[in-house]
Motif scaffolding. Structure first.
Motif, short mmCIF file in Angstrom:
data_model
loop_
_atom_site.label_atom_id
_atom_site.label_comp_id
_atom_site.label_asym_id
_atom_site.label_seq_id
_atom_site.Cartn_x
_atom_site.Cartn_y
_atom_site.Cartn_z
N VAL A 105 -4.83 3.37 6.45
CA VAL A 105 -4.82 1.91 6.27
C VAL A 105 -3.39 1.39 6.16
O VAL A 105 -3.02 0.39 6.80
CB VAL A 105 -5.64 1.51 5.04
CG1 VAL A 105 -5.38 0.06 4.65
CG2 VAL A 105 -7.12 1.71 5.29
N GLN A 107 -10.27 10.14 0.67
CA GLN A 107 -9.65 8.92 0.14
C GLN A 107 -8.18 8.86 0.56
O GLN A 107 -7.68 7.80 0.94
CB GLN A 107 -9.75 8.90 -1.38
CG GLN A 107 -11.15 8.62 -1.91
CD GLN A 107 -11.20 8.65 -3.43
OE1 GLN A 107 -10.18 8.75 -4.09
NE2 GLN A 107 -12.40 8.59 -3.97
N THR A 140 -15.53 -4.79 5.82
CA THR A 140 -14.24 -4.20 5.41
C THR A 140 -14.28 -3.77 3.95
O THR A 140 -13.84 -2.67 3.59
CB THR A 140 -13.10 -5.21 5.63
OG1 THR A 140 -13.09 -5.65 6.98
CG2 THR A 140 -11.76 -4.58 5.29
N CYS A 177 0.84 -1.21 0.00
CA CYS A 177 0.00 0.00 0.00
C CYS A 177 0.87 1.25 0.00
O CYS A 177 0.59 2.23 -0.72
CB CYS A 177 -0.92 0.00 1.22
SG CYS A 177 -2.22 -1.24 1.20
N LEU A 192 -6.97 1.33 -3.48
CA LEU A 192 -8.29 1.07 -2.88
C LEU A 192 -9.04 -0.01 -3.65
O LEU A 192 -9.65 -0.91 -3.06
CB LEU A 192 -9.09 2.36 -2.83
CG LEU A 192 -8.53 3.47 -1.93
CD1 LEU A 192 -9.36 4.75 -2.05
CD2 LEU A 192 -8.48 3.02 -0.47
N THR A 248 -14.23 0.16 2.37
CA THR A 248 -13.22 0.53 1.36
C THR A 248 -13.88 0.99 0.07
O THR A 248 -13.47 1.99 -0.54
CB THR A 248 -12.29 -0.66 1.08
OG1 THR A 248 -11.74 -1.14 2.31
CG2 THR A 248 -11.16 -0.25 0.14
N GLY A 252 -7.72 -3.46 -3.14
CA GLY A 252 -8.20 -3.97 -1.86
C GLY A 252 -9.61 -4.53 -1.96
O GLY A 252 -9.90 -5.60 -1.44
N VAL A 253 -10.49 -3.81 -2.66
CA VAL A 253 -11.86 -4.28 -2.85
C VAL A 253 -11.88 -5.59 -3.63
O VAL A 253 -12.59 -6.55 -3.26
CB VAL A 253 -12.70 -3.21 -3.58
CG1 VAL A 253 -14.07 -3.76 -3.95
CG2 VAL A 253 -12.86 -1.97 -2.70
N GLY A 263 -6.57 6.03 2.85
CA GLY A 263 -5.53 5.19 2.27
C GLY A 263 -4.26 5.20 3.11
O GLY A 263 -3.68 4.14 3.38
N SER A 273 -13.74 4.75 -1.58
CA SER A 273 -13.14 4.90 -2.91
C SER A 273 -14.12 5.45 -3.93
O SER A 273 -13.72 6.14 -4.88
CB SER A 273 -12.60 3.55 -3.40
OG SER A 273 -13.66 2.63 -3.57
#
Length: 258
Positions: free
Chosen positions: A188, A181, A165, A126, A139, A169, A142-143, A185, A173
């Motif tokens: 995280v 955002q 979670t 990240c 982002l 996210t 991650g999704v 980010g 996003s």
């Protein structure tokens, strides 16, 4: 005749709209974001550290670290040729990844080894994307990863934890401003880097009790002391924290002489 022309026109419009949507999505993924001011990066890091160190909050958010931990086991299990059976996440923030294959050998060792370094590795990834200005890509990756993970979750709490979670996210996003955002980010990334380190500290306590931790399992598989594996995990987490922190903070401004 007119009806056929109308259908062709409608199909052309639908194709044009679909192409436009794909192009818009692609443009968003390839967007390069500006780096936030240094004070924002430092503030998100301080906030993430507080969340990791404050026990009532850590007990809730530690599930995010557990998700990354179990993903590490799962990915390496698949890469080494084992068959992934499923993943369970529990309300006490523990987790279990079950894979089929030989209960010994290099594949089993690497699969067991992968869990504790995984949150720090994800945090480092990240940080690398954020350092390159790829906030939106980070982002959405991650999704996507959480969506794939849902296919292997085998209990209700784990399903809900991954959905929540992913929803958070996705919501940030898609609906959040660029500022929010960025804050999310960076928070995280910092949280995973700090959380990966705290998880190793907690592992030492479990190892002392002999509760069958990853370090204990590695000791059984390799005949090397479990304390050595805790030190390996700690070194990996520390290296990721230093490297990730450097990427997030960016190059410090040069101090010119008088």
């Amino acid at each position: 005749m007119r009806e056929g022309v109308g259908r062709r026109y409608s199909a052309a419009v639908d194709l044009s709209e679909w192409t436009s949507s794909v192009s818009s999505f692609s443009d968003r993924l390839s967007l390069v974001s500006e780096h936030p001011p240094l004070w924002v990066v430092v503030a998100t890091g301080a906030a993430a550290l507080v969340l990791v160190l404050y026990p009532p909050v850590w007990r809730v958010l530690r599930t995010v670290v557990t998700i990354a931990h179990e993903v590490g086991h799962a990915v390496v299990a698949v890469v080494t040729g084992r068959t992934l059976s499923g993943i369970r996440l529990h309300s006490d923030t523990s987790g279990v990844t079950v894979s089929r294959g030989k209960p010994y050998g290099l594949g089993m060792i690497l699969t067991t080894l992968a869990g504790y370094p995984a949150p720090s590795a994800v945090g480092l990834g990240c940080a690398a994307l954020l350092g390159a200005g790829r906030l939106t890509l980070m982002l959405w990756l991650g999704v996507a990863a959480l969506l794939v993970l849902l296919l292997f979750i085998r209990n209700l709490f784990g399903f809900l934890a991954v959905v929540v979670t992913g929803a958070v996210t996705l919501g940030v996003s898609w609906y959040g401003t660029v500022v929010w955002q960025g804050i999310f980010g960076y928070a995280v990334a910092w949280f995973l880097l700090f959380g990966g380190m705290r998880a190793v500290v907690e592992l030492q306590r479990v190892r002392v009790r002999g509760d069958g931790s990853d370090a204990d399992q590695l000791a059984h598989l390799t005949r090397l002391p479990s304390l050595l594996w805790v030190l390996v995990f700690g070194a990996a987490a520390l290296a990721a924290l230093i490297g990730g922190g450097s990427l997030l903070l960016g190059p410090l401004p040069a101090i010119s002489g008088a």
